[in-house]
Enzyme design. Structure first.
Site, PDB file in Angstrom:
ATOM      1  NE  ARG A  44      72.745 -60.094  10.224  1.00 49.74           N
ATOM      2  CZ  ARG A  44      72.153 -58.932   9.882  1.00 49.74           C
ATOM      3  NH1 ARG A  44      72.634 -58.161   8.955  1.00 49.74           N
ATOM      4  NH2 ARG A  44      71.036 -58.539  10.478  1.00 49.74           N
ATOM      5  N   GLY A  87      73.753 -62.410  16.207  1.00 51.22           N
ATOM      6  CA  GLY A  87      72.837 -63.415  16.729  1.00 51.22           C
ATOM      7  C   GLY A  87      71.963 -62.891  17.858  1.00 51.22           C
ATOM      8  CG  HIS A  99      65.084 -60.091  10.894  1.00 49.65           C
ATOM      9  ND1 HIS A  99      65.585 -60.164  12.173  1.00 49.65           N
ATOM     10  CD2 HIS A  99      66.121 -59.735  10.110  1.00 49.65           C
ATOM     11  CE1 HIS A  99      66.869 -59.842  12.156  1.00 49.65           C
ATOM     12  NE2 HIS A  99      67.218 -59.572  10.910  1.00 49.65           N
ATOM     13  NE  ARG A 114      58.631 -61.783  13.873  1.00 50.24           N
ATOM     14  CZ  ARG A 114      58.974 -60.756  13.076  1.00 50.24           C
ATOM     15  NH1 ARG A 114      60.224 -60.348  13.008  1.00 50.24           N
ATOM     16  NH2 ARG A 114      58.072 -60.152  12.355  1.00 50.24           N
TER      17      ARG A 114
END
Lengths: 182, 182, 182
Positions: free
Chosen positions: C18, C20, C58, C62
Site C-alpha cells: 500500500r 502506491g 487492481h 487500470r
C-alpha cells in the site's frame, strides 16, 4: 519543495519504529511556532504498562509550555478548535483506535479526508495554522500471517497516501535522519 | 554532503535484509583504502548451519588481503587498535549479541556511544582512519507479537540513531541502490 | 537520472504494501505510451477470496484499452512477444510463484536475469519498448521466525538487486510519494 508562496500548512512525517520521526516532527513544530505554543494532539491510549511507559517518556521529552489534547477517536473535531501550530502524533495509532472501535475501512479513510478538510479550513493564505502529522510505515516487512494485521497495514497505507498526497511538505525519517519526500 | 574540509571518518550504511548494504559498504571501504588493506570487524556468531553458511558466503565475497577481526561483544576495544580503514559489519548483530548476553538497553546504547568515542579519537584532521558501520532497518513492518523482538527493534533504533547522528556520511541501501541520507 | 541519450527502457518501481507503487508504475506506463496501449503482465494467482478481491480491484483501476496477459510463471517468454510499453506487476509475486512450484533459489535468480536479457533484446537505440517492473521491499522488518519467509526475503532481495541494478530508472514509493533511486 513547497511552491513559492505556498503556506506549509500540512506537513507529513513518516518512518519506522524508533526512526526519530516524532522527535523530528517536534523540532519542526517548535520551529514553526517560533518557540511559542504548540498544541499536541495525542492519540495514544495506555492499555498496558509498556504503553504507559512509552507515553510517559514521550510526554517528558516535549517542551514545557506545549498544550496536550488527548483524543484517540474524533481527531478532526479536536483539531477544529486549535489555534496556531498543531502536532498530531500519530495517524497510525488513530487508525488502530478506529479499527478497534469497529469502524469500517471506508469510514477510517473518510475520517482521514475529514482531517485534511478541517486543516484546509484552519489554514489559508492569510493565516498560518500548520498541522504536522506523524505516521508509521508498516508495509516493508514480510506479509503478516494475521488477517487483522494485513487489514491494518492496508488501511493505514490508504490513510497515509491520502494525508501525504494532500501535504505541502513530506518527510521520511531513517535512523534519525530526515529525507525529504516532497 | 560532508562540509568542506571535514574528514569522512564515520560512515553509516543501513538498509533492509538483502538490500546490498554490505556490498556497498565494502566498495566504499575499498575506495577509501585506495585498494589497500581494510580491517573487517565481524560481529556475527555462527549458532546454526544457516548462519555458518551466511558468514562463509560473506567472507568469500570480501577482497583478498583484507584482515578479519572477529569480535561479537567488545567492539569499541577491538576498534581501538585498528589502523587505517575499518569496516564494522554489523551494528545490528552486535546489539543482538549484547542483548543475548543480558546487557540492559542503557548499557547497549552506552556501548554505541563508546564506539563513536573511540572513532573520534582514532581519526582526526591530520590522520584518516575511517570507520564504515553497517546496520539494519528493522522497524518498518507490523509491530512484532514478541516482546523481545519489540525490545530489539527499540534498542537497535536508539543505537542506529546515535551512530547515524554522529556520522559524517550516511546511506540507505534499497534493492542494491544507495540513497544518500547525509 | 538517465544519462543523456539513454533510452529509459527498464524502469524499476519498488515499495512496501500500500505504498502506491502500482499506481505510480501505471501512471509512468501511461505516460510512456502517450495514452496508447500498455500490455499489463499480471503474475498474481487467486488462491483465496482475499486475493481474488485484490486482483479484481487492481484490474478495475487500470485504464480501459490496456491489454492484460496473465502469466504467473514464464514471464520472460511472455514478455518476448510484447510490442510497445509493458508493465510487469509484480516481481515479488512471480518469485513467490516460482518458489511454490519448487524452483531453487539459483533458478529463480537466473529467471530474473533471463527477464533482463529479453528486455535488452526488445528495446534498443532505435526502438522504444519500455518495461516497467513493480516489486516489493520485504526486508525492513524483524527477521521472520519462519524459514520459508526468510528464504523468500533473501531470494526476492537478490532478484530485486539484479533488476534494479540493470534498470535505467528506479523509484521507491513511500506513502504514495515516489523517490528517485536512480
Amino acid at each position: 519543495m513547497n511552491k513559492p508562496g505556498l503556506i506549509p500548512d500540512l506537513i507529513y512525517v513518516t518512518g519506522g519504529a524508533r526512526s526519530g520521526k516524532s522527535r523530528f516532527a517536534e523540532r519542526r513544530a517548535d520551529e514553526l511556532a517560533g518557540g511559542g505554543q504548540v498544541t499536541y494532539l495525542a492519540t495514544a491510549q495506555a492499555f498496558d504498562p509498556e504503553m504507559t511507559e512509552r507515553i510517559g517518556r514521550h510526554r517528558a521529552d516535549r517542551p514545557k509550555g506545549w498544550h496536550t489534547l488527548e483524543e484517540p477517536l474524533n481527531v478532526p473535531a479536536a483539531l477544529e478548535g486549535v489555534q496556531g501550530v498543531a502536532l498530531l502524533d500519530c495517524l497510525s495509532l488513530w487508525v488502530s483506535n478506529l479499527m478497534l472501535r469497529g469502524d469500517s475501512d471506508a469510514a477510517i479513510v473518510q475520517a482521514a479526508h475529514d482531517l485534511i478538510h478541517v486543516q484546509g479550513r484552519r489554514s489559508g493564505p492569510l493565516t498560518v495554522h500548520p498541522l504536522i502529522v506523524v505516521s508509521n510505515e508498516v508495509g516493508l516487512g514480510i506479509v503478516p500471517d494475521n488477517a487483522l494485521a494485513r487489514r491494518y497495514r492496508d488501511t493505514l497505507g490508504w490513510v497515509n497516501q491520502a494525508v501525504a498526497g494532500a501535504s505541502s511538505e513530506a518527510w521520511l525519517a531513517v535512523s534519525g535522519l530526515p529525507m525529504r519526500l516532497k
